[in-house]
Design an enzyme around this catalytic site. Structure first.
Site, short mmCIF file in Angstrom:
data_model
loop_
_atom_site.label_atom_id
_atom_site.label_comp_id
_atom_site.label_asym_id
_atom_site.label_seq_id
_atom_site.Cartn_x
_atom_site.Cartn_y
_atom_site.Cartn_z
N GLY A 13 0.82 -1.22 0.00
CA GLY A 13 0.00 0.00 0.00
C GLY A 13 0.84 1.25 0.00
N ARG A 16 0.18 5.69 -1.95
CA ARG A 16 -0.36 6.94 -1.40
C ARG A 16 -0.06 7.01 0.09
NH1 ARG A 16 -5.83 6.51 -1.10
NH2 ARG A 16 -6.03 4.37 -1.83
N VAL A 65 -3.31 -7.37 -1.40
CA VAL A 65 -2.70 -8.20 -0.34
C VAL A 65 -3.71 -9.08 0.40
CG1 VAL A 65 -0.72 -6.67 0.02
CG2 VAL A 65 -2.79 -6.38 1.41
N ASN A 91 1.70 -2.25 5.42
CA ASN A 91 1.05 -0.95 5.61
C ASN A 91 -0.34 -0.89 4.98
OD1 ASN A 91 1.01 2.20 5.80
ND2 ASN A 91 0.73 1.74 3.61
N SER A 143 -2.97 0.67 14.45
CA SER A 143 -3.69 1.94 14.61
C SER A 143 -4.01 2.17 16.07
CB SER A 143 -5.01 1.89 13.82
OG SER A 143 -5.83 2.98 14.20
N TYR A 156 -12.64 -2.36 11.71
CA TYR A 156 -11.27 -1.83 11.59
C TYR A 156 -10.48 -2.06 12.89
CZ TYR A 156 -7.67 1.73 10.63
OH TYR A 156 -6.48 2.39 10.43
N ALA A 158 -10.99 -4.28 15.17
CA ALA A 158 -10.72 -5.72 15.33
C ALA A 158 -9.52 -6.13 14.48
CB ALA A 158 -11.95 -6.53 14.93
N LYS A 160 -7.02 -4.26 13.46
CA LYS A 160 -5.77 -3.65 13.94
C LYS A 160 -5.33 -4.21 15.29
CE LYS A 160 -5.04 -0.87 10.45
NZ LYS A 160 -3.86 -1.04 9.58
P1 NAP Z 1 -4.61 5.66 2.37
O1 NAP Z 1 -4.14 7.05 2.16
O2 NAP Z 1 -6.06 5.35 2.18
O3 NAP Z 1 -3.72 4.68 1.47
C1 NAP Z 1 -4.00 3.30 1.52
C2 NAP Z 1 -2.95 2.55 0.75
O4 NAP Z 1 -3.25 1.16 0.88
C3 NAP Z 1 -2.95 2.87 -0.73
O5 NAP Z 1 -1.64 2.85 -1.22
C4 NAP Z 1 -3.76 1.73 -1.33
O6 NAP Z 1 -3.40 1.38 -2.66
C5 NAP Z 1 -3.34 0.59 -0.43
N1 NAP Z 1 -4.29 -0.52 -0.46
C6 NAP Z 1 -5.61 -0.52 -0.18
N2 NAP Z 1 -6.11 -1.74 -0.37
C7 NAP Z 1 -5.09 -2.53 -0.77
C8 NAP Z 1 -4.96 -3.90 -1.11
N3 NAP Z 1 -6.03 -4.72 -1.08
N4 NAP Z 1 -3.74 -4.38 -1.49
C9 NAP Z 1 -2.67 -3.56 -1.54
N5 NAP Z 1 -2.72 -2.25 -1.22
C10 NAP Z 1 -3.92 -1.75 -0.84
O7 NAP Z 1 -4.28 5.16 3.86
P2 NAP Z 1 -3.21 5.73 4.92
O8 NAP Z 1 -3.90 6.72 5.77
O9 NAP Z 1 -1.94 6.07 4.26
O10 NAP Z 1 -3.05 4.41 5.82
C11 NAP Z 1 -1.93 3.56 5.72
C12 NAP Z 1 -1.97 2.58 6.88
O11 NAP Z 1 -1.95 3.32 8.11
C13 NAP Z 1 -3.24 1.73 6.92
O12 NAP Z 1 -2.95 0.44 7.37
C14 NAP Z 1 -4.10 2.45 7.93
O13 NAP Z 1 -5.04 1.58 8.52
C15 NAP Z 1 -3.05 2.92 8.90
N6 NAP Z 1 -3.48 4.05 9.72
C16 NAP Z 1 -3.77 5.24 9.18
C17 NAP Z 1 -4.17 6.28 10.00
C18 NAP Z 1 -4.50 7.66 9.50
O14 NAP Z 1 -4.89 8.50 10.30
N7 NAP Z 1 -4.35 7.95 8.22
C19 NAP Z 1 -4.27 6.07 11.38
C20 NAP Z 1 -3.96 4.84 11.89
C21 NAP Z 1 -3.54 3.82 11.06
P3 NAP Z 1 -4.23 1.93 -3.94
O15 NAP Z 1 -3.96 3.39 -3.98
O16 NAP Z 1 -3.66 1.19 -5.08
O17 NAP Z 1 -5.67 1.62 -3.64
#
Ligand code: NAP
Length: 249
Positions: A13, A16, A65, A91, A143, A156, A158, A160
């Site tokens: 992932g 982005r 994934v 990630n 998270s 979500y 569950a 994490k």
């Molecule tokens: P995001 O901006 O929505 O980006 C999600 C990324 O995951 C994208 O690169 C997307 O790829 C990829 N992805 C989604 N489904 C996928 C799959 N089935 N196989 C492979 N890649 C996949 O999310 P983010 O905020 O950067 O979050 C990244 C991680 O941090 C996640 O695990 C999220 O739960 C965790 N997190 C985020 C926050 C927050 O506040 N942002 C807080 C706590 C934890 P595509 O672009 O190709 O769809």
């Protein structure tokens, strides 16, 4: 000054948000990086270009994934490039928020598939080579919600919470092979994932953060870089909370 020179890192992932910054940061510090994406090919290629621009080495690789066969194909492709990850950053993550009563089976299954099973599938594929080498770093992005819980995120949280427990078990089991397994638990980070939240929810979250602001993807990447680097080699089974004090254990 390049602590990860000679290392191969797979970041899932990474097209982005947090994953993209992790990929850039690892590459900036010497690792060759496989930039995984699910649907955003153009964005993944942009990350590869950013890395090339700073003199790093990277390529983009598609796979969902949450699909065991897709992950097998992904690792077969990496292997065909003689790219055996000794750093794995799980990630990739998605949300499908709703109150528990309104969450469908699919809302649960898809979130568990990507957030939890995705990490399990990738760990399974990466492990044999790490064992052979006697060295590995696995960093799972969990998270704050996996610890605190959150209304509207039963699926979500569950996924994490289970990811953190999975990490601790792997840390105990893989330690003898020189493989360190840790988690980074972000709080409220500015990415596409949180941009989609309603304004009142965002304001409520900001009020709960002692440091008074959202975090950046780069700040999460800094914690991942530290865990991926040899200076943290005596750390395993731990979780680093990057949340501005939003939740304290
Ligand atoms: P995001 O901006 O929505 O980006 C999600 C990324 O995951 C994208 O690169 C997307 O790829 C990829 N992805 C989604 N489904 C996928 C799959 N089935 N196989 C492979 N890649 C996949 O999310 P983010 O905020 O950067 O979050 C990244 C991680 O941090 C996640 O695990 C999220 O739960 C965790 N997190 C985020 C926050 C927050 O506040 N942002 C807080 C706590 C934890 P595509 O672009 O190709 O769809």
């Amino acid at each position: 000054m390049t602590p990860l020179a000679g290392r191969c890192a797979l970041v899932t992932g990474a097209s982005r948000g947090i994953g993209a910054e992790i990929a850039v940061s690892l590459a900036q510090n010497g690792a060759a990086v496989a930039v995984n994406y699910s649907g955003s090919r153009v964005k993944a290629e942009e990350v590869v270009s950013r890395i090339a621009h700073i003199g790093g080495s990277a390529f983009a690789v598609q796979a969902s994934v949450g699909d065991a066969k897709g992950v097998q194909t992904l690792f077969a492709e990496l292997s065909s490039r003689s790219f055996e990850p000794d750093i794995l950053v799980n990630n990739a993550g998605i949300t499908k928020d709703n109150l528990f009563m309104r969450l469908s089976d699919e809302d649960f299954e898809s979130v568990i598939a990507v957030n939890l099973k995705g990490a399990i599938f990738c760990t399974k594929q990466a492990l044999p080579n790490m064992i052979k080498r006697g060295y590995g770093k696995i960093i799972n992005i969990s998270s704050v919600v996996g610890y605190s819980g959150n209304a509207g995120q039963a699926n979500y949280s569950a996924s994490k919470g289970a990811l953190s427990a999975f990490s601790r078990s792997c840390a105990v089991e893989f330690g003898a092979f020189g493989i360190r397994v840790n988690t980074v638990a972000p709080g409220f980070i500015e990415t596409d994932m949180t941009a989609a939240l309603p304004e009142d929810v965002k304001l409520g979250m900001l009020k709960s953060i002692p440091l008074g602001r959202a975090g950046s993807a780069e700040e999460v990447a800094n914690a991942v870089l530290w865990l991926a680097s040899p200076i943290s080699d005596y750390i395993t089974g731990q979780s680093i909370h990057v949340n501005g004090g939003m939740y304290l254990q």
